[in-house]
Scaffold this motif. Structure first.
Motif, PDB file in Angstrom:
ATOM      1  N   THR A   3       0.845  -1.193   0.000  1.00 40.72           N
ATOM      2  CA  THR A   3       0.000   0.000   0.000  1.00 40.72           C
ATOM      3  C   THR A   3       0.881   1.243   0.000  1.00 40.72           C
ATOM      4  O   THR A   3       1.779   1.361   0.831  1.00 40.72           O
ATOM      5  N   VAL A   4       0.617   2.147  -0.937  1.00 38.70           N
ATOM      6  CA  VAL A   4       1.385   3.393  -1.024  1.00 38.70           C
ATOM      7  C   VAL A   4       0.566   4.515  -0.397  1.00 38.70           C
ATOM      8  O   VAL A   4      -0.610   4.686  -0.713  1.00 38.70           O
ATOM      9  N   THR A   5       1.209   5.272   0.497  1.00 42.82           N
ATOM     10  CA  THR A   5       0.538   6.437   1.082  1.00 42.82           C
ATOM     11  C   THR A   5       0.992   7.695   0.351  1.00 42.82           C
ATOM     12  O   THR A   5       2.194   7.881   0.135  1.00 42.82           O
ATOM     13  N   VAL A   6       0.039   8.514  -0.034  1.00 44.82           N
ATOM     14  CA  VAL A   6       0.377   9.795  -0.680  1.00 44.82           C
ATOM     15  C   VAL A   6      -0.404  10.910   0.028  1.00 44.82           C
ATOM     16  O   VAL A   6      -1.312  10.635   0.816  1.00 44.82           O
ATOM     17  N   SER A 144     -16.282  -2.732  11.994  1.00 43.99           N
ATOM     18  CA  SER A 144     -15.639  -1.799  12.925  1.00 43.99           C
ATOM     19  C   SER A 144     -16.042  -0.352  12.607  1.00 43.99           C
ATOM     20  O   SER A 144     -16.596  -0.067  11.553  1.00 43.99           O
ATOM     21  N   PRO A 145     -15.771   0.573  13.534  1.00 44.03           N
ATOM     22  CA  PRO A 145     -16.190   1.963  13.299  1.00 44.03           C
ATOM     23  C   PRO A 145     -15.509   2.564  12.067  1.00 44.03           C
ATOM     24  O   PRO A 145     -14.358   2.247  11.776  1.00 44.03           O
ATOM     25  N   SER A 146     -16.212   3.436  11.371  1.00 48.50           N
ATOM     26  CA  SER A 146     -15.645   4.081  10.173  1.00 48.50           C
ATOM     27  C   SER A 146     -14.434   4.927  10.580  1.00 48.50           C
ATOM     28  O   SER A 146     -14.463   5.579  11.617  1.00 48.50           O
ATOM     29  N   PRO A 147     -13.382   4.920   9.749  1.00 48.78           N
ATOM     30  CA  PRO A 147     -12.185   5.693  10.106  1.00 48.78           C
ATOM     31  C   PRO A 147     -12.333   7.172   9.757  1.00 48.78           C
ATOM     32  O   PRO A 147     -12.831   7.524   8.690  1.00 48.78           O
ATOM     33  N   LYS A 154      -5.095   3.149   8.200  1.00 54.42           N
ATOM     34  CA  LYS A 154      -3.902   2.304   8.033  1.00 54.42           C
ATOM     35  C   LYS A 154      -4.011   1.042   8.895  1.00 54.42           C
ATOM     36  O   LYS A 154      -3.655  -0.047   8.450  1.00 54.42           O
ATOM     37  N   ALA A 155      -4.527   1.203  10.100  1.00 55.94           N
ATOM     38  CA  ALA A 155      -4.658   0.049  10.997  1.00 55.94           C
ATOM     39  C   ALA A 155      -5.547  -1.025  10.367  1.00 55.94           C
ATOM     40  O   ALA A 155      -5.299  -2.221  10.520  1.00 55.94           O
ATOM     41  N   GLY A 159      -1.950  -2.888   3.261  1.00 52.44           N
ATOM     42  CA  GLY A 159      -1.717  -4.181   2.622  1.00 52.44           C
ATOM     43  C   GLY A 159      -2.941  -4.743   1.909  1.00 52.44           C
ATOM     44  O   GLY A 159      -2.862  -5.774   1.252  1.00 52.44           O
ATOM     45  N   ARG A 160      -4.060  -4.050   2.019  1.00 54.35           N
ATOM     46  CA  ARG A 160      -5.300  -4.537   1.376  1.00 54.35           C
ATOM     47  C   ARG A 160      -5.771  -3.620   0.257  1.00 54.35           C
ATOM     48  O   ARG A 160      -6.753  -3.927  -0.425  1.00 54.35           O
ATOM     49  N   VAL A 161      -5.127  -2.460   0.108  1.00 53.08           N
ATOM     50  CA  VAL A 161      -5.514  -1.500  -0.939  1.00 53.08           C
ATOM     51  C   VAL A 161      -4.256  -0.987  -1.636  1.00 53.08           C
ATOM     52  O   VAL A 161      -3.145  -1.160  -1.117  1.00 53.08           O
ATOM     53  N   ASP A 162      -4.417  -0.379  -2.813  1.00 49.98           N
ATOM     54  CA  ASP A 162      -3.245   0.102  -3.558  1.00 49.98           C
ATOM     55  C   ASP A 162      -2.718   1.419  -2.979  1.00 49.98           C
ATOM     56  O   ASP A 162      -1.518   1.587  -2.803  1.00 49.98           O
ATOM     57  N   TYR A 163      -3.622   2.346  -2.736  1.00 50.59           N
ATOM     58  CA  TYR A 163      -3.203   3.667  -2.247  1.00 50.59           C
ATOM     59  C   TYR A 163      -4.044   4.098  -1.062  1.00 50.59           C
ATOM     60  O   TYR A 163      -5.240   3.787  -0.986  1.00 50.59           O
ATOM     61  N   ILE A 164      -3.428   4.850  -0.156  1.00 54.82           N
ATOM     62  CA  ILE A 164      -4.181   5.615   0.839  1.00 54.82           C
ATOM     63  C   ILE A 164      -3.783   7.068   0.671  1.00 54.82           C
ATOM     64  O   ILE A 164      -2.589   7.395   0.702  1.00 54.82           O
TER      65      ILE A 164
END
Ligand code: AMP
Ligand code: MG
Length: 335
Positions: A3-6, A144-147, A154-155, A159-164
Motif C-alpha cells: 500500500t502506497v501512502t500519498v 468496525s467503526p468508520s475511520p 492504516k490500521a 496491505g489490502r488497498v493500492d493507495y491511501i
C-alpha cells in the motif's frame, strides 16, 4: 499487496490507479472512503474483499461535477434538484432511479443508485483526475467503526488497498445522510449532518424511514450482538442516557465493580475509577465528530467495557444516536 501512502499534493498515481481498476482510500468531509471505478465490476468486487465482507449492500457512487448526476440517475424530482442545489457538494447522498448502464455490483441489483458529490477538495481533485465515478463505502474492515483519521485507516487496510491518500481528519466524522429521492417526497434512510429539519424546509413531506424509527425503539434486542452490531469496537459499549447527575452516579457505581472500563463523557465529567476517560464534547456536532475516533481509541487502551454518556439534542442528534446505539448493539440504560 504493498500500500502506497500519498498526500494531497501527489494525487496523480492514485488517480491513474483508480482509472485502471485499483483500490484507493481517500478522505471526505464525512469519513474516509474506500474507492474503486464504479463502472468496473471486478474493481467494485475488490472493495468487498478488502473490507472483508461478503455483501449485497449497495454502494454510494461519488461524483465531482454537478452535472454528472444526470449520467447516473434516470429521474430527478424537483425536490431532489433543490436539495442538490442547497447541499451539494456536501454530506448528502441521494437515491435515484438508475440509468441502465449502472452496474449491478454497485446497486446490489436494485433499480436505484445512490449518488453523492462530496465537498472535500482532496476527494474532488482525486475523482476529477481519475476520470471515473467512484464507488466507495467507508474505509474500515467490516463491522468496525468508520475511520476518520489516517492512522485508523492504516490500521485496518494497510496491505489490502493500492493507495491511501492521507488527508486531514474528517470534518464531520459520521457518514452522509442517505435520502431516498426515488419517490414523491424525501425519506431519510440513514441520518447524518443534513437533518430532517433541513429537508423539511425543501419538502414538508420529508420523513424518516419508519424502519429506522422502529429499530431505535428496540432497547433490548432478543439477540444482542447479532442483528444490530455495526460500528463496533472490541469493547462492549453501554449507552447511559439521562440527566447529567444521574449518568455520573450510575457510571461511577458501575466502575466500582469494573477496573477495566472506559467512559465517554458528554458535557464534561470526571471518573477517577475509569481506566480511561475520553470526551465526546458538549454538542451533538462535537459528539458526531469524535464518536468513531473515540471508539477506536478505547480499544487502543484495552478496556473491555465503554460507558458512553448520551443525551439527545437537536441538530445531529438523530445521526449520533443512530450510530451510537448500533455500536452498543442497542445496549442502553436509561437513568
Ligand atoms: P456506506 O457506503 O457504507 O456509507 O453505505 C451506503 C449506504 O447507502 C448503505 O446504508 C446502503 O444500504 C445505502 N444505499 C446505497 N445504495 C442504495 C440504494 N440504491 N437504495 C437504498 N439504499 C442504498
Ligand atoms: Mg460503512
Amino acid at each position: 499487496m504493498k500500500t502506497v501512502t500519498v498526500d494531497k499534493n501527489n494525487l496523480e498515481g492514485a488517480a491513474v490507479c483508480l482509472r485502471n481498476g485499483g483500490l484507493v482510500v481517500f478522505p471526505t468531509e464525512t469519513v474516509y472512503g474506500l474507492g474503486a471505478d464504479a463502472s468496473n465490476p471486478q474493481a467494485v468486487e475488490n472493495i468487498y474483499k478488502a473490507k472483508g465482507r461478503p455483501s449485497d449492500n449497495p454502494l454510494i457512487v461519488h461524483i465531482a461535477n454537478f452535472d454528472d448526476v444526470y449520467k447516473l440517475a434516470r429521474e430527478i424530482p424537483d425536490f431532489a434538484a433543490e436539495l442538490m442545489e442547497r447541499y451539494w457538494p456536501g454530506p448528502l447522498t441521494l437515491i435515484f432511479k438508475k440509468q441502465p448502464h449502472v452496474i449491478d455490483r454497485v446497486t446490489a441489483g436494485l433499480d436505484t443508485v445512490a449518488v453523492r458529490y462530496p465537498s472535500n477538495p482532496i476527494a474532488n481533485e482525486l475523482i476529477r483526475r481519475s476520470g471515473v465515478f467512484v464507488a466507495a463505502p467507508s474505509a474500515n474492515l467490516s463491522g468496525s467503526p468508520s475511520p476518520t483519521v489516517y492512522r485508523h485507516v492504516k490500521a485496518d487496510l494497510d496491505g489490502r488497498v493500492d493507495y491511501i491518500v492521507n488527508g486531514e481528519g474528517c470534518e464531520i466524522g459520521l457518514e452522509s445522510t442517505v435520502v431516498d429521492a426515488s419517490g414523491d417526497f424525501p425519506v431519510i434512510l440513514r441520518p447524518g449532518a443534513i437533518t430532517l429539519e433541513m429537508l423539511s424546509k425543501v419538502h414538508p413531506g420529508a420523513c424518516m424511514d419508519p424502519a429506522l424509527l422502529d429499530s431505535d425503539k428496540v432497547e433490548k434486542p432478543k439477540c444482542p450482538g447479532m442483528k444490530y452490531i455495526h460500528y463496533s469496537p472490541k469493547a462492549d459499549v453501554i449507552v447511559v442516557c439521562g440527566e447529567k447527575q444521574n449518568r455520573t452516579e450510575y457510571i461511577s457505581s458501575q466502575l466500582k465493580a469494573n477496573s477495566n472500563a472506559g467512559v465517554m463523557t458528554f458535557c464534561g465529567g470526571e471518573y477517577p475509577d475509569a481506566k480511561c476517560t475520553l470526551s465526546a464534547g458538549n454538542t451533538m456536532q462535537e459528539y458526531g465528530h469524535i464518536l468513531f475516533y473515540n471508539l477506536r481509541e478505547f480499544d487502543g487502551h484495552g478496556v473491555d467495557t465503554v460507558y458512553a454518556e448520551f443525551e439527545i439534542q437537536d441538530g445531529m442528534g438523530d445521526a449520533v444516536k443512530n450510530r451510537l446505539y448500533k455500536s452498543a448493539g442497542f445496549n442502553i440504560v436509561n437513568v
